[in-house]
Design a protein around this motif. Structure first.
Motif, PDB file in Angstrom:
ATOM      1  N   UNK A 170      44.275  69.177 135.936  1.00 37.12           N
ATOM      2  CA  UNK A 170      43.187  70.112 136.210  1.00 37.12           C
ATOM      3  C   UNK A 170      43.612  71.537 135.860  1.00 37.12           C
ATOM      4  N   UNK A 171      44.791  71.924 136.323  1.00 38.94           N
ATOM      5  CA  UNK A 171      45.251  73.289 136.065  1.00 38.94           C
ATOM      6  C   UNK A 171      45.495  73.507 134.572  1.00 38.94           C
ATOM      7  N   UNK A 172      46.049  72.489 133.915  1.00 42.23           N
ATOM      8  CA  UNK A 172      46.314  72.632 132.479  1.00 42.23           C
ATOM      9  C   UNK A 172      44.996  72.732 131.699  1.00 42.23           C
ATOM     10  N   UNK A 173      44.037  71.892 132.046  1.00 45.68           N
ATOM     11  CA  UNK A 173      42.745  71.937 131.356  1.00 45.68           C
ATOM     12  C   UNK A 173      42.083  73.296 131.556  1.00 45.68           C
ATOM     13  N   UNK A 174      42.245  73.868 132.753  1.00 42.09           N
ATOM     14  CA  UNK A 174      41.664  75.190 133.016  1.00 42.09           C
ATOM     15  C   UNK A 174      42.333  76.241 132.130  1.00 42.09           C
ATOM     16  N   UNK A 175      43.655  76.177 132.032  1.00 40.57           N
ATOM     17  CA  UNK A 175      44.362  77.130 131.165  1.00 40.57           C
ATOM     18  C   UNK A 175      43.940  76.946 129.712  1.00 40.57           C
ATOM     19  N   UNK A 176      43.790  75.698 129.308  1.00 41.78           N
ATOM     20  CA  UNK A 176      43.424  75.416 127.917  1.00 41.78           C
ATOM     21  C   UNK A 176      42.048  75.995 127.603  1.00 41.78           C
ATOM     22  N   UNK A 177      41.124  75.765 128.522  1.00 44.09           N
ATOM     23  CA  UNK A 177      39.763  76.264 128.295  1.00 44.09           C
ATOM     24  C   UNK A 177      39.753  77.789 128.257  1.00 44.09           C
ATOM     25  N   UNK A 178      40.441  78.415 129.207  1.00 40.47           N
ATOM     26  CA  UNK A 178      40.501  79.881 129.212  1.00 40.47           C
ATOM     27  C   UNK A 178      41.128  80.385 127.917  1.00 40.47           C
ATOM     28  N   UNK A 179      42.218  79.748 127.508  1.00 42.93           N
ATOM     29  CA  UNK A 179      42.905  80.199 126.296  1.00 42.93           C
ATOM     30  C   UNK A 179      41.993  80.061 125.080  1.00 42.93           C
ATOM     31  N   UNK A 180      41.265  78.950 125.019  1.00 42.14           N
ATOM     32  CA  UNK A 180      40.387  78.704 123.876  1.00 42.14           C
ATOM     33  C   UNK A 180      39.251  79.726 123.858  1.00 42.14           C
ATOM     34  N   UNK A 181      38.780  80.073 125.040  1.00 41.82           N
ATOM     35  CA  UNK A 181      37.674  81.027 125.127  1.00 41.82           C
ATOM     36  C   UNK A 181      38.119  82.421 124.707  1.00 41.82           C
ATOM     37  N   UNK A 182      39.328  82.790 125.128  1.00 43.59           N
ATOM     38  CA  UNK A 182      39.788  84.165 124.899  1.00 43.59           C
ATOM     39  C   UNK A 182      40.449  84.373 123.554  1.00 43.59           C
ATOM     40  N   UNK A 183      40.828  83.300 122.892  1.00 39.58           N
ATOM     41  CA  UNK A 183      41.624  83.450 121.667  1.00 39.58           C
ATOM     42  C   UNK A 183      40.853  84.224 120.609  1.00 39.58           C
ATOM     43  N   UNK A 184      41.539  85.108 119.906  1.00 35.36           N
ATOM     44  CA  UNK A 184      40.880  85.747 118.762  1.00 35.36           C
ATOM     45  C   UNK A 184      40.661  84.706 117.669  1.00 35.36           C
ATOM     46  N   UNK A 185      39.699  84.955 116.776  1.00 39.67           N
ATOM     47  CA  UNK A 185      39.419  83.998 115.712  1.00 39.67           C
ATOM     48  C   UNK A 185      40.656  83.634 114.898  1.00 39.67           C
ATOM     49  N   UNK A 186      41.497  84.625 114.638  1.00 41.29           N
ATOM     50  CA  UNK A 186      42.638  84.352 113.758  1.00 41.29           C
ATOM     51  C   UNK A 186      43.561  83.288 114.349  1.00 41.29           C
ATOM     52  N   UNK A 187      43.442  83.012 115.641  1.00 41.09           N
ATOM     53  CA  UNK A 187      44.265  81.960 116.241  1.00 41.09           C
ATOM     54  C   UNK A 187      43.985  80.598 115.610  1.00 41.09           C
ATOM     55  N   UNK A 188      42.822  80.430 114.995  1.00 39.33           N
ATOM     56  CA  UNK A 188      42.464  79.139 114.390  1.00 39.33           C
ATOM     57  C   UNK A 188      42.730  79.104 112.895  1.00 39.33           C
ATOM     58  N   UNK A 189      43.330  80.175 112.388  1.00 37.06           N
ATOM     59  CA  UNK A 189      43.774  80.202 110.999  1.00 37.06           C
ATOM     60  C   UNK A 189      45.242  79.820 110.920  1.00 37.06           C
ATOM     61  N   UNK A 190      45.871  80.064 109.768  1.00 28.65           N
ATOM     62  CA  UNK A 190      47.304  79.755 109.663  1.00 28.65           C
ATOM     63  C   UNK A 190      48.096  80.637 110.631  1.00 28.65           C
ATOM     64  N   UNK A 191      49.065  80.047 111.321  1.00 31.97           N
ATOM     65  CA  UNK A 191      49.741  80.772 112.394  1.00 31.97           C
ATOM     66  C   UNK A 191      51.080  81.365 111.991  1.00 31.97           C
ATOM     67  N   UNK A 192      51.532  82.314 112.780  1.00 30.18           N
ATOM     68  CA  UNK A 192      52.860  82.913 112.632  1.00 30.18           C
ATOM     69  C   UNK A 192      53.904  81.855 112.964  1.00 30.18           C
ATOM     70  N   UNK A 193      54.857  81.609 112.055  1.00 33.82           N
ATOM     71  CA  UNK A 193      55.854  80.565 112.335  1.00 33.82           C
ATOM     72  C   UNK A 193      56.750  80.894 113.530  1.00 33.82           C
ATOM     73  N   UNK A 194      56.808  82.139 113.952  1.00 37.97           N
ATOM     74  CA  UNK A 194      57.589  82.464 115.150  1.00 37.97           C
ATOM     75  C   UNK A 194      56.891  81.965 116.400  1.00 37.97           C
ATOM     76  N   UNK A 195      55.615  81.670 116.291  1.00 34.99           N
ATOM     77  CA  UNK A 195      54.841  81.254 117.465  1.00 34.99           C
ATOM     78  C   UNK A 195      53.896  82.361 117.886  1.00 34.99           C
TER      79      UNK A 195
END
Lengths: 467, 467
Positions: free
Chosen positions: B128-153
Motif C-alpha cells: 500500500x505504501x509503495x503503491x502510494x509513493x509510486x502514484x505520487x511519483x508518477x503524478x509529480x514527475x516532469x515529462x522528461x522523466x519518461x524520456x531517455x534517462x541520465x545514466x547516473x540515475x
C-alpha cells in the motif's frame, strides 16, 4: 527526546554547538552531533575530547550516554581511545572536500527543437492508465512476486506478450520461449556477451553505432550488408553465423524488407544453420498499410524476435522481450543469471496488466494517430518550403529521412544546430566498413517534441538553409 | 465488422473454417484467418489458394479485400505469388511444433521450510505504501522523466539517498557522487567489467560464490583474506588493488569488522593507492546496538560504498546504489551507458518518494522488529533443543550461523533437506583458495518464510538430528 538546538557547550575551550536533534533518543542524537563536528573539521584530528562526566554535565545527559556515544564513534573509527591518553579525534578522518564539479556542464536546457530520432513523446506517457495498471498489479500479485524472481521474467507478462505479439505482429510463440529483458541492447548483450551466439554477425550497413560498439566489446565482428530500395542485400550473406535486421522499417533509412528478401534470409538461415535477429524496434507504428508481420512467424526456430516498450510507451521503463528458438532459451536464461537481476518485477506485472486490459492497444492506437499527424505535417511543410527535398522512409516509424544534395549533409546539420534544431545526419549511422555510395541525408525524428512544440520545430527545420 | 464465426467455405475442396473475427475490419480479419490456417498446417505448403473472385463470393466480401489479404500475406512470406501459377502457401512456413518441455521441472512448490539466507520476507512488502509513493511519483514527475534517462540515475533519488545514507549509515557524500544501479552484482559488473577497477581483488575467505564467478568472468583474480573473530585479516593485504569487505556484518559468518581493522584497511588504501569496496548488504538490520557507521565515512575518496533495497524492501525492484570517490564517477557512468539502460525510472522516483516521505524508515523499523523477534525465537528454540550448538553472527542481519561438530555439516544439511528444511552449509561460501581450518556450520536465514510459517520452520529445524 531532545528535538531542538541545545547547549553552546564549552566543550574544548571553543564555542562549539552540538545539535542534539532528530529521533532515536539522546544517545543517538549525541552520536550524530559528535560525528558531525568531527566530519566537518570543527574538531581537528588529534583533539582530545572532554571526560564523560564534564560533557554529560554540559549537555544535561547521563554519564553513560556520553560513554556509549564515545564507544560507538570509536567503533566507527571517528575517535580513538587509548589507555592514559583519553578519547581523541582520529587522525584518519578526511574531510569530504569541496562539492565536486558537476559531471557534465549542465545542458543549457537542451536544444530548442529536438528532432533527433529514437525517443517517443515523453509528454504522452499514459500516467493515469499506467498507474492504474501498476496498482492493480501490485494488489493482485502473489507474495512470491516480491522475492527473488525467475530470470525468464514473470509468467504473467510472458503470457500477455505471447498473445499480444501473435495478434499484432504475427509472432508465433508460447510464453516459455519468451525471456524478459531491459531493452534491445540488453538482448544483444545476453546473446553475444553471454556467448549464446557468436560472430561474425552480418548487419545492415546503416544502423545504431551504439549497437556496433556493444558487439565490438564482445569481440563480435560485424559485416555490413549493402542496402538498396528493397532493404538489406541478404544475398550477400555467406559464412556469417547470424544476421541482424530491422525488417519492418529499416533503421534509419526507413524501407521495409522486400518479401523476397524476407524469404531469402530464412532460406539462408536454414541452409547454413544461421540465425536471424529481428529488431522490431518500431513495428507498431505503420501508417499507410497494415503492419507487416514479423519474419519470426516464417520460422520461429531460426529467428530471434526482439522488441521493447521503449518506442511504444517509454524508454524509462527498461522493459523488453526476446522471442527465442527453443534451443536458445536455457542459454539466454543462464546468461541472465540465477534470479531476475534486471527488469523490475512490479513493472513487469504492471505491463502484463496494461497489455491484457487493452490499455496498451489503446495507447498505441492513440500514438499512431498522433505520429501519423506529425509525419503528415512534416511532409506537407517540406513540400511547401523545400519541394526539391525527397522525403523517404515515411510509411512507418517515428522518423523520416530527408535526402540532401551530395556533400551538403554536414553543413546542413550545422546550420540546423545554429538555428536550435537538433537532428542527425545519415553519416553517423553508417557502418565504417560499408561499401558503395554514402548518400547525404538527414534523419528527422518527429516523435520527441511535446505536441505543442512540434509546429515550431517543423517551422524551424523548414527555415534551415539548404546545403 | 464481422465479429463471429463465418462460412464453412468450400475453399479448397475441404471443409475449412475461416474465422473472420476481431477488430480492424474484414480485410484484417481475413488476413488473420488465412495466416492462422497456414500457420497451424490446415493449409499445407504448396497448396494453391482459390482465385480472389471465388473466395470473395464464398465469404461475402469484396474482391479487393481478398486481393489485399493475399498481397499482405505474400509480403509477410506466408504465401507466394507467381505469374501463371496463382497464389500458393509458401514452402518455408514451419509449424511451431509441440509445446516445449518446461525449462525446469516445475518445483514441487519449493521446500516445505525455507531457511536459506538472502531474501527478506516477501509477504511483508509494503504494497500500500509503495503503491502510494509510486502514484505520487508518477503524478509529480516532469515529462522528461519518461524520456531517455541520465545514466547516473534520477537526481531526486540521488538526493534522497545522500541524505538517508548520511543519516542512517554515516556515509559522507553528495548526490553527484551517487550512481543508481540494479543491485550489488550490477555494481560489481560496472566496476570490473567496465574496467573502472582492476584486480587482483582481495575478498573475505567466505562470501557469495556468485560474486566470485562474476569477477572471474571479468578476469579478475580474487585473493582470499582469512577471517578471525575480529573479521577479515586486512593485515594480509599486499599488492592487491582493491579489497571487497562486508564490514557491518561479515557475510555469511556474521561478525562486524573490528574498529582497528576498519582503520587499518583505510590506512592500507591510502598508503598503497588501493580501493575499499564496502558491501553494505544488510547494514540497516542491527539488533543489539546501534548500526556501525559505514567505513566509507572514514575516507570517501578511498571507499566505494554499495547498497540496495534487496534486503530492506525487495529484490524484485532491482534498485541499488554506489557511493563513489569523485575520480570514479565519470568512468562508472560511462560504463553504464549513454542513457539509463537499466533501472526503471518510475521505480527510482517511487523510491525517492518512499525515502523522503519517511515510509522507508518506518518499513525498516518494522522489519527490524520482526526479524529481531525471529532471531530471538530461533536462539531460544535452539537453546532448548540443541544447547550444544553455538549460534553466532546474530547481532545483525537476516541470518545466523550454527556451528557444528567437525565433519558433520554435509550430513546435517542432508538430514534437514530430508525433513523439508532448506538451508545452506558454510562450505558453499568458502573461497576455493582459502587457507586454514574450514569449520562446519549451517547458515540459517530467518527472513524468508512468511510470519505464519516461521514457527513451524524453526520447529522442523530443531527436529533435525545432529551430525
Amino acid at each position: 527526546m531532545v528535538d531542538s538546538w541545545v547547549n553552546s557547550a564549552e566543550l574544548f575551550g571553543a564555542d562549539l554547538h552540538l545539535e542534539l536533534s532528530g529521533g532515536g533518543g539522546r544517545r543517538a542524537a549525541l552520536i550524530r552531533a559528535l560525528r558531525e563536528v568531527v566530519r566537518d573539521g570543527r574538531l581537528a584530528p588529534g583533539t582530545r575530547l572532554p571526560p564523560y562526566r564534564s560533557l554529560a554535565a554540559d549537555l544535561g545527559v547521563a554519564r553513560n550516554t556520553v560513554a556509549d556515544a564515545y564507544a560507538e564513534l570509536v567503533a566507527e573509527g571517528w575517535l580513538t581511545a587509548r589507555q592514559g591518553s583519553g578519547t581523541r579525534v582520529a587522525q584518519r578522518v578526511e574531510p569530504l572536500g569541496a562539492p565536486r564539479v558537476p559531471r557534465k556542464a549542465p545542458r543549457a536546457r537542451g536544444p530548442l527543437h529536438d528532432l533527433r530520432q529514437g525517443t517517443p513523446d515523453a509528454s504522452a506517457f499514459p500516467r493515469v492508465a499506467w498507474a492504474a495498471s501498476y496498482r492493480r498489479a501490485l494488489t493482485r500479485a502473489p507474495n512470491e512476486a516480491f522475492g527473488p524472481g525467475d530470470p525468464a521474467g514473470r509468467v504473467e507478462l510472458r503470457e500477455a506478450l505471447a498473445e499480444y505479439l501473435a495478434r499484432s505482429r504475427g509472432v508465433r510463440t508460447e510464453p516459455s520461449r519468451i525471456v524478459v529483458c531491459s531493452g534491445f541492447a540488453h538482448a544483444l548483450r545476453l546473446l553475444f556477451h553471454g556467448r549464446v551466439l557468436r560472430g561474425p554477425l552480418a548487419v545492415e550497413s546503416y544502423g545504431l553505432g551504439f549497437h556496433r560498439e556493444l558487439l565490438a566489446a564482445a569481440s563480435v565482428r560485424t559485416v555490413p550488408l549493402p542496402l538498396d530500395e528493397d532493404g538489406a542485400r541478404v544475398d550477400g550473406l555467406d559464412r556469417e553465423r547470424a544476421v541482424l535486421l530491422t525488417p519492418a522499417h529499416q533503421f534509419p533509412t526507413g524501407g521495409p524488407l522486400h518479401p523476397e528478401r524476407r524469404a531469402a534470409v530464412v532460406d539462408w538461415a536454414r541452409a547454413r544453420g544461421g540465425v536471424v535477429l529481428e529488431d522490431d524496434y518500431d513495428g507498431e507504428f505503420r501508417y499507410d498499410r497494415k503492419p507487416v508481420g514479423a519474419v519470426q512467424g516464417l520460422d520461429p526456430d531460426r529467428v530471434v524476435f526482439i522488441g521493447s516498450v521503449s518506442k511504444s510507451l517509454s524508454p524509462a521503463l527498461r522493459l523488453g522481450w526476446m522471442v527465442l528458438p527453443e534451443r536458445f532459451v536455457d542459454a539466454v536464461v543462464d546468461a541472465k543469471g540465477e534470479r531476475e537481476a534486471w527488469a523490475s518485477v512490479p513493472d513487469q506485472l504492471a505491463l502484463a496488466d496494461f497489455v491484457v486490459s487493452g490499455a496498451y492497444d489503446r495507447h498505441v492506437r492513440r500514438m499512431r494517430q498522433r505520429y501519423r499527424g506529425r509525419r503528415d505535417r512534416l511532409v506537407a511543410a517540406l513540400a511547401a518550403h523545400a519541394p526539391h527535398i525527397e522525403v523517404t522512409g515515411i510509411a512507418a516509424g517515428l522518423h523520416a529521412v530527408l535526402r540532401l544534395p551530395p556533400g551538403t549533409e554536414r553543413s546542413v546539420v550545422k546550420a540546423a544546430a545554429w538555428r536550435g534544431v537538433a537532428l542527425d545526419g545519415l553519416a553517423g549511422f553508417r557502418h565504417p566498413e560499408a561499401q558503395g555510395g554514402a548518400p547525404d541525408g538527414l534523419v528527422v525524428g518527429y516523435a520527441t517534441p511535446p505536441e505543442h512544440a512540434y509546429g515550431a520545430a517543423v517551422e524551424a527545420l523548414c527555415g534551415v538553409p539548404p546545403g
